[in-house]
Design an enzyme around this catalytic site. Structure first.
Site, PDB file in Angstrom:
ATOM      1  N   GLU A   1       0.839  -1.202   0.000  1.00 28.87           N
ATOM      2  CA  GLU A   1       0.000   0.000   0.000  1.00 28.87           C
ATOM      3  C   GLU A   1       0.873   1.250   0.000  1.00 28.87           C
ATOM      4  O   GLU A   1       2.085   1.186   0.158  1.00 28.87           O
ATOM      5  CB  GLU A   1      -0.906   0.039   1.239  1.00 28.87           C
ATOM      6  CG  GLU A   1      -2.353  -0.369   1.001  1.00 28.87           C
ATOM      7  CD  GLU A   1      -3.147   0.657   0.180  1.00 28.87           C
ATOM      8  OE1 GLU A   1      -2.550   1.659  -0.284  1.00 28.87           O
ATOM      9  OE2 GLU A   1      -4.342   0.451  -0.021  1.00 28.87           O
TER      10      GLU A   1
ATOM     11  N   ASN B   1     -10.135   4.717   1.287  1.00 30.52           N
ATOM     12  CA  ASN B   1      -9.256   4.591   0.129  1.00 30.52           C
ATOM     13  C   ASN B   1      -9.492   5.755  -0.838  1.00 30.52           C
ATOM     14  O   ASN B   1     -10.323   6.628  -0.594  1.00 30.52           O
ATOM     15  CB  ASN B   1      -9.499   3.256  -0.590  1.00 30.52           C
ATOM     16  CG  ASN B   1      -8.675   2.119  -0.007  1.00 30.52           C
ATOM     17  OD1 ASN B   1      -7.457   2.232   0.141  1.00 30.52           O
ATOM     18  ND2 ASN B   1      -9.328   1.019   0.346  1.00 30.52           N
TER      19      ASN B   1
ATOM     20  N   ASP C   1     -10.168   1.005  -4.718  1.00 29.71           N
ATOM     21  CA  ASP C   1      -9.076   1.031  -3.741  1.00 29.71           C
ATOM     22  C   ASP C   1      -8.337   2.359  -3.901  1.00 29.71           C
ATOM     23  O   ASP C   1      -8.955   3.390  -4.131  1.00 29.71           O
ATOM     24  CB  ASP C   1      -8.175  -0.193  -3.939  1.00 29.71           C
ATOM     25  CG  ASP C   1      -7.492  -0.625  -2.648  1.00 29.71           C
ATOM     26  OD1 ASP C   1      -6.883   0.225  -1.981  1.00 29.71           O
ATOM     27  OD2 ASP C   1      -7.539  -1.820  -2.312  1.00 29.71           O
TER      28      ASP C   1
END
Length: 288
Positions: A16, A144, A195
């Site tokens: 991430e 997100n 996302d």
């Protein structure tokens, strides 16, 4: 045909927070579950281990970055590894951690929190700006798609569990939100899980879509313009830097057969993009 290549073969459980450091010409990213931060330019990736979950960063100067952990925002020195707490982040709530985050054009840093087991509505989205941390939006399950338009006028974010990417106007000087967010792209009911995201210099929105093996590009009205297929299901977040588009991914949620069929799961990808399309990462301003 757009060429997708492996940038780094480290397999993250939950990759991430990719962030290009323009003064170092390095990509910084995280394995949240592994409590590890990576930095890589031309050579091998450097690893920085943390005691707590870490998930996103913004650059402050050539040596220092602001890192979001599950308990605090940390000022971290990439040259010597020293760190100090700038301010607490849900320090009184051990059931949450940080997730998606990005610096904004006015020098602020947005960061989302979520439950360790993605408990419903356990998280929130905050903004740190010149020494102040303020909660912007609450009752978020999986924060997100924190991203900022190139004209500095809007921010986006999503709760992946709800499937709607929201857009909110920003004050042109301070960057604080103005008014209520509105739906920008509605994925609810489509099976698409939005996302991480980033805007390019043309004002188009690039979104990683968990479970769909792709990055997707949308125009200002939310119309789909382009799809980039990647060789693993869980693509997590894109970032521009050095004439390329980068994307992190995750092994989390994949069973043994899926992992065998997706050998690059959790690795970090690089895609060449047209010259001038990428935006530079914004600097975080710590104090007034």
């Amino acid at each position: 045909m757009t060429m997708v290549e492996l940038f780094d073969t480290t397999a993250c459980e939950l990759g991430e927070g990719p962030m290009w450091h323009p003064l170092r010409n390095e990509l910084i990213w995280f394995d949240i579950v592994g409590k590890t931060m990576f930095a890589k330019g031309q050579g091998d990736a450097r690893r920085y281990a943390f005691r707590n979950h870490v998930s996103a960063a913004g650059w402050v100067d050539k040596a220092q970055i602001l890192v979001a952990s599950d308990r605090a925002l940390l000022l971290f020195n990439l040259d010597c590894g020293e760190q100090r707490e700038i301010c607490p982040l849900e320090a009184d709530n051990p059931a949450t951690r940080s997730n998606d985050g990005r610096a904004d054009p006015q020098g602020g840093f947005w960061i989302g929190t979520m439950g360790l087991k993605a408990e419903s509505q356990a998280g929130a989205i905050y903004r740190f700006y010149k020494g102040e941390l303020r909660k912007l939006f609450g009752t978020v399950t999986i924060p997100n798609a924190i991203a900022f338009t190139p004209d500095h006028r809007h921010a986006t974010f999503t709760d992946t569990a709800r499937g709607q990417v929201m857009r909110v106007a920003l004050h042109p000087e301070t960057g604080w939100p103005l008014g209520a967010p509105e739906v920008y792209i509605d994925f609810s009911g489509t099976g698409i899980n939005p996302d991480g995201a980033v805007f390019d210099a043309e004002g188009c929105f690039w979104n990683a879509q968990w479970g769909a093996s792709r990055l997707a590009r949308y125009d200002d009205d939310g119309n789909l313009l382009q799809v980039l297929d990647l060789p693993t299901a869980h693509v997590t977040c894109p970032a521009f830097g050095g004439g390329h588009l980068y994307a992190t991914s995750a092994q989390e949620g994949l069973g043994p057969e899926e992992l065998a069929a997706q050998p690059s799961a959790g690795m970090t990808f690089r895609i060449a993009v047209p010259q001038g399309i990428g935006q530079d990462e914004h600097r975080v301003i710590l104090e007034s």
